[in-house]
Design an enzyme around this catalytic site. Sequence first.
Site, PDB file in Angstrom:
ATOM      1  N   GLU A 271       0.864  -1.179   0.000  1.00 50.03           N
ATOM      2  CA  GLU A 271       0.000   0.000   0.000  1.00 50.03           C
ATOM      3  C   GLU A 271       0.906   1.237   0.000  1.00 50.03           C
ATOM      4  O   GLU A 271       1.811   1.327   0.820  1.00 50.03           O
ATOM      5  CB  GLU A 271      -0.877   0.012   1.254  1.00 50.03           C
ATOM      6  CG  GLU A 271      -1.843  -1.144   1.354  1.00 50.03           C
ATOM      7  CD  GLU A 271      -2.622  -1.086   2.658  1.00 50.03           C
ATOM      8  OE1 GLU A 271      -3.469  -0.167   2.803  1.00 50.03           O
ATOM      9  OE2 GLU A 271      -2.373  -1.928   3.529  1.00 50.03           O
ATOM     10  N   ARG A 486       5.238 -13.363   9.425  1.00 49.95           N
ATOM     11  CA  ARG A 486       5.824 -12.014   9.405  1.00 49.95           C
ATOM     12  C   ARG A 486       7.214 -12.047  10.043  1.00 49.95           C
ATOM     13  O   ARG A 486       7.514 -12.897  10.874  1.00 49.95           O
ATOM     14  CB  ARG A 486       4.951 -11.034  10.196  1.00 49.95           C
ATOM     15  CG  ARG A 486       3.664 -10.650   9.522  1.00 49.95           C
ATOM     16  CD  ARG A 486       2.829  -9.791  10.451  1.00 49.95           C
ATOM     17  NE  ARG A 486       3.500  -8.538  10.772  1.00 49.95           N
ATOM     18  CZ  ARG A 486       3.306  -7.399  10.117  1.00 49.95           C
ATOM     19  NH1 ARG A 486       2.465  -7.359   9.110  1.00 49.95           N
ATOM     20  NH2 ARG A 486       3.932  -6.300  10.465  1.00 49.95           N
ATOM     21  N   LYS A 496       3.224   2.488  10.793  1.00 56.05           N
ATOM     22  CA  LYS A 496       3.256   3.847  10.251  1.00 56.05           C
ATOM     23  C   LYS A 496       2.780   4.859  11.300  1.00 56.05           C
ATOM     24  O   LYS A 496       3.379   5.915  11.487  1.00 56.05           O
ATOM     25  CB  LYS A 496       2.375   3.920   9.007  1.00 56.05           C
ATOM     26  CG  LYS A 496       2.711   2.890   7.937  1.00 56.05           C
ATOM     27  CD  LYS A 496       1.711   2.943   6.801  1.00 56.05           C
ATOM     28  CE  LYS A 496       1.943   1.817   5.792  1.00 56.05           C
ATOM     29  NZ  LYS A 496       1.377   0.548   6.214  1.00 56.05           N
TER      30      LYS A 496
END
Length: 775
Positions: A271, A486, A496
């Site tokens: 993204e 992950r 973020k």
Amino acid sequence: MATVDSLSLFTGLGLSEHKARETLKNTALSAQLRDAAIQAQQTLGSTIDKATGTLLYGLASRLRDPRRLSFLVSYIANKKIHTESQLSAALEYVKSHPLDPIDTVDFEQECGVGITVTPEQIEEAVEVAINRHRPQLLVERYHFNMGLLMGEARAVLKWADGKMIKHEVDMQVLHLLGPKTEADLEKKPKVAKARLEEAARRTTKDVVENGEVAGQTLSLMEQLRGEALKFHKPGENYKTPGYVTTPHTMDLLKQHMEITGGQVRTRFPPEPNGILHIGHAKAINFNFGYAKANNGICFLRFDDTNPEKEEAKFFTAICDMVAWLGYTPYKVTYASDYFDQLYAWAIELIRRGQAYVCHQRGEELKGHNPPPSPWRDRPIEESLLLFEAMRKGKFSEGEATLRMKLVMEDGKMDPVAYRVKYTPHHRTGDTWCIYPTYDYTHCLCDSIEHITHSLCTKEFQARRSSYFWLCNALDVYCPVQWEYGRLNLHYAVVSKRKILQLVAAGAVRDWDDPRLFTLTALRRRGFPPEAINNFCARVGVTVAQTTMEPHLLEACVREVLNDTAPRAMAVLEPLQVTITNFPAAKSLDIQVPNFPADETKGFHEVPFGSIVFIERTDFKEEPEPGYKRLARGQPVGLRHTGYVIELQRVVKGASGRVESLEVTCRRADAGEKPKAFIHWVSQPLTCEIRLYERLFHHKNPEDPAEVPGGFLSDLNLASLQVVEAALVDCSVALAKPFDKFQFERLGYFSVDPDSHQGQLVFNRTVTLKEDPGKV
């Protein structure tokens, strides 16, 4: 006089002065060694290197038949015998063949003359040995008998250099186990053999069954070969457990194979609303690496379906980071490329009775058991009209959504496919006021691009059912979604939102602050991309989530920089030293090897004058026991100069602080060898050096149980130290941003982009392996 000549002759072979004097006490040995050395010098016509000198000493001390001395010396001097194993074989041969003449052909064959063992062969032999003992290594770690690995490698490569084998074993064991822990340094406990074998067997079982590859020594490419991962072959999607088939599946797969030719196709779909971090490096390596390992292609596809959070700088930064890690996309695409097709398929989904327009608000859909939509069974025609009204901007944001009729693995019912957003899109402008969601877009974009393996992290496993359902509901080609764990790091935050909080609080400068673990930050700090890729390979393609210690990443960085970062000298806390008897009227030009272990990589020149600067910590007026650097009555060598300095006078200021030193110098070979050699600079450049430590005190700064006050309360206020007036030698004067160096005895450093004409700024990338605080 003969004793003096022999002493210098023997030290010229690389013997210490003490060992040379001991040798002279043995008349037979010293006579034989003297003859060997003189013959070798005559053959070479120059000085004897240390490796040759070591072999000559071994020959003289072990040879029982002096008649063979000249014969064997000629082989050593001409580098035909150049390893300890060859020398041992040669001595054994002449012992078992006492009669003249010696069959030189047979001798050379028995001694491995002319046989070259390459580093690649040594690497492969050591890798085979380590793989054979991996389960026991993983259990015993550094308590394992490493001599066994070296012995097995030597058995395969009889003529290999033993030091090279040991070095390779050390490197591969470090690669497998990481640096030693406190437990590794403890004395080996006595463990019953049966218990040890059971633990090794259990470890092997866990490695295979759980998909963990913590002990994996294979390269990333080897790990990613399709057979190794048991992934389906292109066109055989239906063989994957859980894959849902329909009456149209086989025809769709046949069309897919005609389009792709059976080629592996993957995609990396970030993204564009933030900067990539270390976890994304694993995703990049996995997606691009899997395609590359299987002769396929990988798309870089931006999931640009949320215009509120997307910025042009993130698109650019993501492309830069993919390229920086060494990968080239087959094609750069955008979800927005397919907005028209996605909209047409949404209409088709409504027509098939598989989607409907809903007016429940976002807050009503939150929680584990939201109420069912009262509009779930509204007529198809009504939903078609309402969806068209959404498209034309007749609803406000949150007033209407398009939802799909399915229940996901996590129990979530009827996920949203489209929502209203009156935000201009960076590529399509005001063309659209409705945007598709991830749940709707992802699988259909994969289908359009004929992706064979849709690789994503474990948290998307709950969306696998919607992935298969949506493709099948529209009768389009359905790829296979595969999940992997992950990658996270201790002492770090990567979200973020939290990085923005750190920036707002002034704890870090921006996304690329070298204390963060974003890829731009790691690049700025000086981490080589090869090191990050090697770290991902070491972590392996794990199914479970992996949280690693930062020092494992730093070990990968050191491995790369040790071979790629040229050496230079810098002084962080300068102390001026004046050499009162400097041996020349002006400064001397000193040749310094860029890589001391491999002088074939060239040299750089630095001036050496009567005034030099050393580290303040390399001098003590009152040294503690064991201190080896400069002190009164304790000289030190200056690296690369061939000179030793000895303290004569300490100059202090009014406050009593030492301001400078006065010393005398002598040639290093004109007296006793000093206990230490220190780095220095002369006629240096002034620069700024930034020293970094961990940003957080605790391993898991986001864990309320570990840090009740929140991650902002866990900041290490000493995570950045700026040395504004450090000194560096002039060999780095033309360095550009991101150029990397090893500052001898200090660590690895990278030129920061803040540098400008006349003012270099360096970031410390990592320290050296040695403890920087050792005496």
